[in-house]
Design an enzyme around this catalytic site. Structure first.
Site, PDB file in Angstrom:
ATOM      1  N   GLU A 133      -4.072  -7.354   0.244  1.00 16.25           N
ATOM      2  CA  GLU A 133      -2.539  -7.610   0.573  1.00 16.25           C
ATOM      3  C   GLU A 133      -1.922  -8.392   1.635  1.00 16.25           C
ATOM      4  O   GLU A 133      -2.801  -8.651   2.636  1.00 16.25           O
ATOM      5  CB  GLU A 133      -1.894  -5.918   0.834  1.00 16.25           C
ATOM      6  CG  GLU A 133      -0.624  -5.894   0.904  1.00 16.25           C
ATOM      7  CD  GLU A 133      -0.123  -4.651   1.258  1.00 16.25           C
ATOM      8  OE1 GLU A 133       1.144  -4.050   1.146  1.00 16.25           O
ATOM      9  OE2 GLU A 133      -0.943  -3.649   1.844  1.00 16.25           O
ATOM     10  N   CYS A 145      -1.423  -1.657  -2.796  1.00 10.44           N
ATOM     11  CA  CYS A 145      -1.516  -0.628  -1.837  1.00 10.44           C
ATOM     12  C   CYS A 145      -0.847   0.686  -1.707  1.00 10.44           C
ATOM     13  O   CYS A 145      -1.485   1.574  -2.783  1.00 10.44           O
ATOM     14  CB  CYS A 145      -1.027  -1.329  -0.366  1.00 10.44           C
ATOM     15  SG  CYS A 145      -1.930  -0.331   1.066  1.00 10.44           S
ATOM     16  N   LYS A 194       5.762  -5.270  -4.931  1.00  9.53           N
ATOM     17  CA  LYS A 194       5.314  -3.783  -4.863  1.00  9.53           C
ATOM     18  C   LYS A 194       6.491  -3.018  -5.060  1.00  9.53           C
ATOM     19  O   LYS A 194       7.550  -3.094  -4.348  1.00  9.53           O
ATOM     20  CB  LYS A 194       4.745  -3.888  -3.201  1.00  9.53           C
ATOM     21  CG  LYS A 194       4.478  -2.615  -2.686  1.00  9.53           C
ATOM     22  CD  LYS A 194       3.737  -2.757  -1.276  1.00  9.53           C
ATOM     23  CE  LYS A 194       3.236  -1.433  -0.796  1.00  9.53           C
ATOM     24  NZ  LYS A 194       2.659  -1.644   0.680  1.00  9.53           N
TER      25      LYS A 194
END
Length: 265
Positions: free
Chosen positions: A43, A142, A108
């Site tokens: 990331e 994540c 995300k």
């Protein structure tokens, strides 16, 4: 569907220094030329997990995407990882670039509020499954790992990718949830995390993993160790397991009501 070779790149990252990070990553990836199908980076691999997007954000015509296209073409493999992108606000955007220059992306969805990520970035509103070499690949970033409904396999993916900057104090959760996502979704899972210390003093242990559909680790490494490792995903083994143990047929029916574009059903 042919077997897929996937390479995990676990490395320290220079804080908010895109050029040194791209240079290091290019050196690490160079030996993979012609040896793999897919390379997975962490990331925010050009900056570390920064809450200063106004200082580091790039556009979709910026240098990092151009660099990814060059790397994918020269290595003969797709390259993916997330980058800070400005596109109607700042996005923590996973970019997936194939050797022919095609680009897919996923923003995300779950922003890490404990670091105030939701105050600096715009959350994504759609789920993304990328088709590559016959494989259906779910792109995740994540904190998305903690939300199994968002990650749920609707019989529409074979591999889930999680790119991360996941701090060392929570490494047990990272490792446990990667295995859980693989088992419950009957899929391969690749999780790539960074190592080292970031500009806020947070330590990262790495713990990057490649996990099969039974939750068995195919690739692992010592804590804090930089590495580039390649594993092979066996398409026949995956299909055989799904046919012989069809737990997915007993999944609960439900609808997921949200502001997202892609409702679950």
């Amino acid at each position: 569907m042919q077997n897929l070779k996937i390479s995990l790149v676990q490395t320290p990252l220079d804080w908010q220094q895109p050029e040194p990070n791209r240079t290091r990553l290019a050196e690490l990836m160079a030996p993979l030329a012609g040896q793999t199908d897919l390379i997975v980076l962490p990331e925010m691999f050009t900056t570390g997990f920064t809450m200063a997007p106004d200082e580091v954000a790039e556009s979709m015509s910026g240098p990092t995407l151009g660099w990814m296209k060059e790397q994918a073409a020269s290595l003969g493999a797709a390259v993916c990882g997330s980058v800070v992108i400005e596109d109607q606000g700042y996005r923590n955007r996973l970019l997936f670039v194939t050797p022919d220059g095609a680009v897919e992306h996923y923003d995300k969805r779950h922003l890490f509020r404990m670091a105030n990520e939701h105050q600096y970035y715009v959350a994504g509103n759609s789920r993304k499954v990328i088709e590559y070499k016959g494989w259906r690949i779910l792109a995740q970033v994540c904190y998305d790992l903690r939300f199994p409904v968002w990650c749920r396999n609707r019989n529409d993916y074979d591999l889930a990718l999680f790119v991360a900057n996941w701090p060392a104090p929570r490494r047990n959760a990272w490792r446990t949830l990667l295995l859980a996502r693989a088992i419950e979704n009957q899929c391969y899972v690749a999780g790539v995390n960074r190592i080292g210390e970031d500009g806020k003093g947070l330590e990262y242990s790495g713990d990057s993993l490649l996990v099969d559909f039974k939750g068995q680790a195919l690739l692992d490494a010592s804590v804090g160790e930089a590495f580039v490792k390649t594993g092979t995903l066996n398409a026949d083994d995956l299909q055989r397991f799904r046919d012989n143990f069809p737990a997915w047929q007993d999944a609960d029916e439900f609808s997921f009501f949200s502001d997202v574009e892609d409702d679950f059903a």
